[in-house]
Design a protein around this motif. Structure first.
Motif, short mmCIF file in Angstrom:
data_model
loop_
_atom_site.label_atom_id
_atom_site.label_comp_id
_atom_site.label_asym_id
_atom_site.label_seq_id
_atom_site.Cartn_x
_atom_site.Cartn_y
_atom_site.Cartn_z
N HIS A 336 69.43 67.96 11.70
CA HIS A 336 70.38 67.68 11.97
C HIS A 336 72.02 67.93 12.46
O HIS A 336 72.22 67.27 13.07
CB HIS A 336 70.51 66.39 10.87
CG HIS A 336 71.12 66.44 9.22
ND1 HIS A 336 70.22 67.59 8.27
CD2 HIS A 336 71.93 66.95 8.68
CE1 HIS A 336 70.51 67.32 7.59
NE2 HIS A 336 72.38 67.75 7.72
N GLN A 339 72.14 68.69 16.27
CA GLN A 339 72.44 66.75 16.66
C GLN A 339 73.50 67.01 16.87
O GLN A 339 74.29 66.11 17.04
CB GLN A 339 71.30 65.80 15.70
CG GLN A 339 69.87 66.39 16.33
CD GLN A 339 69.40 66.07 17.11
OE1 GLN A 339 69.55 65.08 18.19
NE2 GLN A 339 68.54 67.53 18.30
N SER A 342 75.99 68.99 18.92
CA SER A 342 76.14 68.17 19.91
C SER A 342 76.88 67.29 20.40
O SER A 342 77.37 67.17 21.64
CB SER A 342 74.21 68.19 20.79
OG SER A 342 74.33 66.77 19.78
N VAL A 367 70.56 61.97 21.20
CA VAL A 367 70.69 62.71 19.77
C VAL A 367 69.25 62.14 19.60
O VAL A 367 68.78 61.16 19.42
CB VAL A 367 71.43 62.98 18.84
CG1 VAL A 367 72.67 63.41 19.36
CG2 VAL A 367 71.98 61.09 18.18
N ARG A 368 68.44 63.15 18.62
CA ARG A 368 66.84 62.66 18.27
C ARG A 368 66.88 62.65 16.39
O ARG A 368 67.66 63.73 15.56
CB ARG A 368 66.04 63.09 18.57
CG ARG A 368 65.87 62.93 20.47
CD ARG A 368 64.67 63.87 20.43
NE ARG A 368 63.89 63.87 21.93
CZ ARG A 368 63.16 62.97 22.28
NH1 ARG A 368 63.09 61.57 22.04
NH2 ARG A 368 63.34 62.62 23.72
N LEU A 378 73.51 60.11 12.02
CA LEU A 378 73.14 60.83 13.24
C LEU A 378 73.74 58.63 13.56
O LEU A 378 75.09 59.05 14.66
CB LEU A 378 71.99 60.66 14.00
CG LEU A 378 71.39 62.41 13.83
CD1 LEU A 378 70.26 62.48 14.53
CD2 LEU A 378 72.98 63.23 14.40
N THR A 389 76.47 56.64 22.54
CA THR A 389 75.52 57.90 21.26
C THR A 389 74.33 57.06 21.36
O THR A 389 73.84 55.37 21.43
CB THR A 389 76.01 58.02 19.83
OG1 THR A 389 77.50 58.46 19.69
CG2 THR A 389 74.66 58.83 19.07
N VAL A 391 70.59 56.99 19.89
CA VAL A 391 69.88 57.66 18.11
C VAL A 391 68.18 57.61 19.01
O VAL A 391 67.99 56.37 18.93
CB VAL A 391 70.00 57.32 17.50
CG1 VAL A 391 69.46 58.28 16.46
CG2 VAL A 391 72.13 57.81 17.49
#
Length: 421
Positions: A336, A339, A342, A367-368, A378, A389, A391
């Motif tokens: 993570h 992520q 980022s 993000v993933r 996240l 955002t 996810v």
């Protein structure tokens, strides 16, 4: 595939009830196989991992009836002791079925379990423990076959206080001949919950929550007409951390504070306030900057839980100063980090340590989720970030959090689940 879309910047406010503990429910569902009859278990969370376990039990011949958070299991008609490979590959906790099936039917066939990709998680301790009880184990490529004429009590010293191995050995030993002692056992609250369930079945287990668990084997066990799972301490801690990231004030019902003492200690240190109000825990964060933590070391219970490492890293990314988290439980649990970076977090990895330089803001981006707790982190970061955002890969999150977006919406968060392609 589905994703979460989150607009950050909203403080949380409201009341929620914490779900039953996934990590208690899964071994207890498996333990129902130890005895013929109808078991009823309440406060089962509605999660992907629970769905997989229920599917496995049904394939084995259990008649399963599920209504909301209550599951009834009729274990009188087991037709197989082989756990289906396609289901076992989806969830690591399916390994819990080895002990109960071996104890009751004297044989079991399993495959290498799946689950979150968070590092090496060997099942050697499970196999060694069952061998010590008298099981003959044959490994054929990815298939593991265990057989025994009857399990025999033994003294088993674990090299590491593995939760899963402790629970598997406990369940197998309930119907072994003689007395079993597990030395250097895991101490998690979920193990105490399993002990309580086993003893309601007529087992003789003592010492759960300490380093030594003693099991006096019995010939037969009986079904449990009603049992209620303990609250999920990691879900509760995640919502506490969410308040820390967004600000606000929420009330949590169905929480056992003693299960969260180390997490609460660090949350209070960074600037989150707690108050017990009858059956509720009030969690508040005022509008001041969070305080950095010099060092957090993840470790087995009662230490700081590895399952809160990612969420706490997101929290500390907004703290004033430099923090360090050292991950000692799993060897690949920093996926993570990129992520979070980022999104504007300032994090550097040095071996097993993550150095977090706090910043005053995060920024929304795509993000993933790489695993269950990383996904939760996240989501928390997205709720605190400026802008939108997204996810992705949130099926990981659905493995451990029930209706996460609905709960967060009820607290005032701007989060939505959408279909993605």
């Amino acid at each position: 595939m589905e994703s979460f879309i989150i607009e950050g910047g909203r403080p949380l406010s409201g009341n929620i009830k914490i779900q039953g503990a996934k990590n208690a429910a899964l071994p207890i569902l498996a333990a129902s196989l130890l005895a013929e009859g109808i078991h009823q278990i309440d406060d089962i969370p509605q999660l992907l991992d629970i769905d997989v376990m229920v599917q496995i039990l049904a394939k084995l011949g259990v008649n399963v009836n599920q209504e909301q958070h209550t599951i009834s299991l009729d274990t009188r008609s087991i037709i197989s002791t082989e756990v289906p490979e396609e289901l076992m590959s989806q969830m690591r906790s399916s390994i819990f079925l080895m002990g109960p099936l071996l104890a009751r039917f004297h044989e079991v066939t399993v495959f290498r379990p799946g689950g979150c990709a968070i590092g090496e998680r060997k099942i050697d301790l499970h196999l060694k423990g069952l061998e010590a009880l008298g099981a003959k184990i044959e490994e054929l490529e990815n298939r593991i076959v265990c057989r025994t004429d009857r399990l025999q009590g033994a003294t088993i010293v674990l090299d590491y206080p593995s939760v899963g191995a402790t629970e598997n050995i406990m369940m197998a030993a309930t119907r072994a001949k003689g007395i079993t002692k597990i030395i250097h056992a895991a101490k998690e609250p979920e193990i105490v919950d399993l002990q309580n369930f086993l003893n309601m079945m007529g087992a003789r287990v003592s010492g759960a929550g300490t380093e030594v668990i003693t099991i006096e084997g019995v010939d037969r066990l009986h079904s449990v007409p009603y049992y209620q799972i303990i609250p999920d301490r990691i879900a509760a801690a995640t919502f506490m951390a969410a308040v820390g990231m967004t600000g606000g004030k929420i009330a949590l019902k169905n929480v056992i504070p003693a299960h969260l003492s180390k997490v609460i200690e660090y949350l209070q240190y960074v600037g989150i306030e707690f108050e017990n109000d009858n059956d509720k825990m009030i969690v508040t964060r005022e509008n001041r900057r969070l305080k950095a933590v010099k060092r957090i070391l993840t470790s087995p219970y009662p230490g700081f839980p590895t399952d809160m490492q990612a969420q706490f890293m997101a929290l500390l990314s907004l703290a004033d100063g430099v923090s360090m988290i050292e991950e000692t439980v799993f060897d690949s649990r920093y996926k993570h980090v990129k992520q979070l970076i980022s999104m504007g977090a300032k994090i550097e990895i040095e071996g097993r340590a993550a150095i977090i330089q706090g910043t005053d803001r995060l920024f929304g981006t795509e993000v993933r989720a790489s695993d269950l707790r990383a996904g939760a982190a996240l989501v928390l970061a997205g709720m605190a970030a400026e802008g939108k955002t997204t996810v992705r890969d949130i099926y990981h999150i659905d493995r451990g959090y029930e209706n996460l977006e609905a709960i967060l919406q009820s607290l005032g968060a701007n989060i939505e689940r959408i279909k993605t392609f």
